[in-house]
Design a protein around this motif. Structure first.
Motif, PDB file in Angstrom:
ATOM      1  N   ILE A  94       0.860  -1.186   0.000  1.00  0.00           N
ATOM      2  CA  ILE A  94       0.000   0.000   0.000  1.00  0.00           C
ATOM      3  C   ILE A  94       0.895   1.234   0.000  1.00  0.00           C
ATOM      4  CG2 ILE A  94      -1.770   1.307   1.234  1.00  0.00           C
ATOM      5  CD1 ILE A  94      -2.747  -1.385   2.371  1.00  0.00           C
ATOM      6  N   ILE A  95       0.689   2.115  -0.967  1.00  0.00           N
ATOM      7  CA  ILE A  95       1.504   3.318  -1.120  1.00  0.00           C
ATOM      8  C   ILE A  95       0.616   4.558  -1.155  1.00  0.00           C
ATOM      9  CG2 ILE A  95       3.256   2.029  -2.419  1.00  0.00           C
ATOM     10  CD1 ILE A  95       2.195   3.465  -4.974  1.00  0.00           C
ATOM     11  N   ARG A  96       1.272   5.718  -1.137  1.00  0.00           N
ATOM     12  CA  ARG A  96       0.589   6.999  -1.372  1.00  0.00           C
ATOM     13  C   ARG A  96       1.343   7.745  -2.472  1.00  0.00           C
ATOM     14  NH1 ARG A  96       0.642  10.016   4.231  1.00  0.00           N
ATOM     15  NH2 ARG A  96       2.771   9.199   4.190  1.00  0.00           N
ATOM     16  N   HIS A 115      -6.289  10.721  -4.155  1.00  0.00           N
ATOM     17  CA  HIS A 115      -7.339  10.402  -3.183  1.00  0.00           C
ATOM     18  C   HIS A 115      -8.555   9.856  -3.942  1.00  0.00           C
ATOM     19  CE1 HIS A 115      -9.368  11.270   0.742  1.00  0.00           C
ATOM     20  NE2 HIS A 115     -10.436  11.508  -0.019  1.00  0.00           N
ATOM     21  N   SER A 116      -9.359   9.083  -3.260  1.00  0.00           N
ATOM     22  CA  SER A 116     -10.634   8.665  -3.852  1.00  0.00           C
ATOM     23  C   SER A 116     -11.644   8.429  -2.748  1.00  0.00           C
ATOM     24  CB  SER A 116     -10.456   7.405  -4.708  1.00  0.00           C
ATOM     25  OG  SER A 116     -11.613   7.150  -5.480  1.00  0.00           O
ATOM     26  N   HIS A 117     -12.912   8.361  -3.137  1.00  0.00           N
ATOM     27  CA  HIS A 117     -14.030   8.254  -2.201  1.00  0.00           C
ATOM     28  C   HIS A 117     -15.290   7.992  -3.019  1.00  0.00           C
ATOM     29  CE1 HIS A 117     -13.257  12.823  -2.677  1.00  0.00           C
ATOM     30  NE2 HIS A 117     -13.824  12.332  -3.752  1.00  0.00           N
ATOM     31  N   TRP A 150      -3.340   3.408  -1.780  1.00  0.00           N
ATOM     32  CA  TRP A 150      -3.476   2.662  -3.039  1.00  0.00           C
ATOM     33  C   TRP A 150      -2.594   1.419  -2.981  1.00  0.00           C
ATOM     34  CZ3 TRP A 150      -6.773   4.605  -6.827  1.00  0.00           C
ATOM     35  CH2 TRP A 150      -7.223   5.924  -6.617  1.00  0.00           C
ATOM     36  N   ARG A 151      -3.160   0.274  -3.356  1.00  0.00           N
ATOM     37  CA  ARG A 151      -2.396  -0.974  -3.356  1.00  0.00           C
ATOM     38  C   ARG A 151      -1.770  -1.183  -4.736  1.00  0.00           C
ATOM     39  NH1 ARG A 151      -2.331  -4.910   0.188  1.00  0.00           N
ATOM     40  NH2 ARG A 151      -4.332  -4.268   1.113  1.00  0.00           N
ATOM     41  N   HIS A 176      -7.538   1.304  -5.143  1.00  0.00           N
ATOM     42  CA  HIS A 176      -7.828   2.129  -3.972  1.00  0.00           C
ATOM     43  C   HIS A 176      -8.320   1.251  -2.834  1.00  0.00           C
ATOM     44  CE1 HIS A 176     -10.082   5.349  -1.702  1.00  0.00           C
ATOM     45  NE2 HIS A 176      -8.880   5.855  -1.832  1.00  0.00           N
ATOM     46  N   VAL A 177      -7.727   1.415  -1.658  1.00  0.00           N
ATOM     47  CA  VAL A 177      -8.010   0.529  -0.538  1.00  0.00           C
ATOM     48  C   VAL A 177      -9.441   0.696  -0.032  1.00  0.00           C
ATOM     49  CG1 VAL A 177      -7.381   0.010   1.860  1.00  0.00           C
ATOM     50  CG2 VAL A 177      -5.593   0.347   0.149  1.00  0.00           C
TER      51      VAL A 177
END
Length: 218
Positions: free
Chosen positions: A100-102, A113-115, A142-143, A163-164
Motif C-alpha cells: 500500500i503506497i501513497r 485520493h478517492s471516495h 493505493w495498493r 484504492h483501498v
C-alpha cells in the motif's frame, strides 16, 4: 527537459531524509527500480496520457482538486512523489507488489485520493487530490499490483493501483473535458480489472535503493 530534471534534483536534495546519502538517478531508464522518495510521472498505457493534477476544483461531486490525464509529456503538474503509508517504509526502499503506497502531487502537495463520489463525466468513482503535508488519511491509500511475474516495482513494468477504501482501480479513457480542463482525459476509479486500468512509470527522478552506489542515467 534537462532543466526539469535539474529542478527535480534540487527538490530532492532539499527534501531527502538526513540519513539518506545516495545520489538520485536523474532520468528514467528501462528497468530502474522505483523507491520511496522518487518523483515520477505515471503514464496511462493505452492513451499515453500522464496522471495530472492542478489547483482547479471539480465543479461537481466533492469539489476537491481535480485529477486528469494530460497529453503533453513536458508538464510539471504531472509529477508525483512516491511515499509509504505511515510507519511502513523509508526513503530509498524498494516497493513490492501488494504494498500500500501513497502518491503526493509535487506542485500542490496534495495526495491522490478517492471516495464514493461520482466522477464528473462517466459517473464512475471520483479520483481527486486532497489533504497535504501532515494531513493524510486512508482515502489516500493505493495498493500496488504488478502485472506479470515481477516482485518489485520497476520503471518498465505494467501496474495497476487499487484504492483501498473503495476497491476502485485507477482508470482513464478517451472521455475528455470540454471546459475546466479542456482536452484532458477523465481519471476515475472502476471496480473491475480492465485494459484501461494499466499504468507505467515514465519520466522522473528515481532514487536508488538505500545503501546502493550512486547512479546517473541520462
Amino acid at each position: 527537459m534537462a532543466l526539469s530534471f535539474f529542478a527535480l534534483a534540487v527538490f530532492l536534495f532539499l527534501t531527502l531524509d538526513s540519513d539518506y546519502t545516495a545520489s538520485p538517478v536523474s532520468a528514467a531508464s528501462e528497468g530502474v527500480q522505483i523507491t520511496y522518495g522518487s518523483v515520477i510521472k505515471i503514464m496511462h498505457e493505452r492513451t499515453k496520457y500522464r496522471l495530472h493534477s492542478h489547483d482547479v476544483p471539480y465543479g461537481s461531486g466533492s469539489g476537491q482538486q481535480s485529477v486528469t490525464g494530460f497529453p503533453n509529456v513536458d508538464d510539471s503538474n504531472s509529477y508525483w512523489i512516491v511515499k509509504p503509508v505511515p510507519d511502513s517504509g523509508k526513503q530509498g526502499d524498494a516497493i513490492k507488489s501488494g504494498t500500500i503506497i501513497r502518491l503526493q502531487h509535487m506542485r500542490t502537495r496534495k495526495w491522490l485520493h478517492s471516495h464514493l463520489h461520482a466522477s464528473p463525466i462517466s459517473g464512475n468513482i471520483e479520483v481527486s487530490c486532497f489533504g497535504g503535508d501532515g494531513e493524510s488519511d486512508t482515502g489516500d491509500y493505493w495498493r500496488l499490483e504488478i502485472e506479470g511475474s515481477g516482485k518489485t516495482w520497476r520503471q518498465d513494468q505494467r501496474i495497476r493501483l487499487r484504492h483501498v477504501d473503495t476497491g476502485g482501480y485507477l482508470h482513464s479513457h478517451d472521455k475528455k473535458y470540454a471546459r475546466i480542463a479542456g482536452g484532458q482525459q477523465e481519471v476515475c476509479g472502476v471496480r473491475e480489472k480492465r485494459p484501461d486500468n494499466v499504468w507505467l512509470a515514465a519520466e522522473g527522478v528515481y532514487l536508488p535503493i538505500a545503501g546502493s552506489k550512486s547512479q546517473f542515467l541520462f
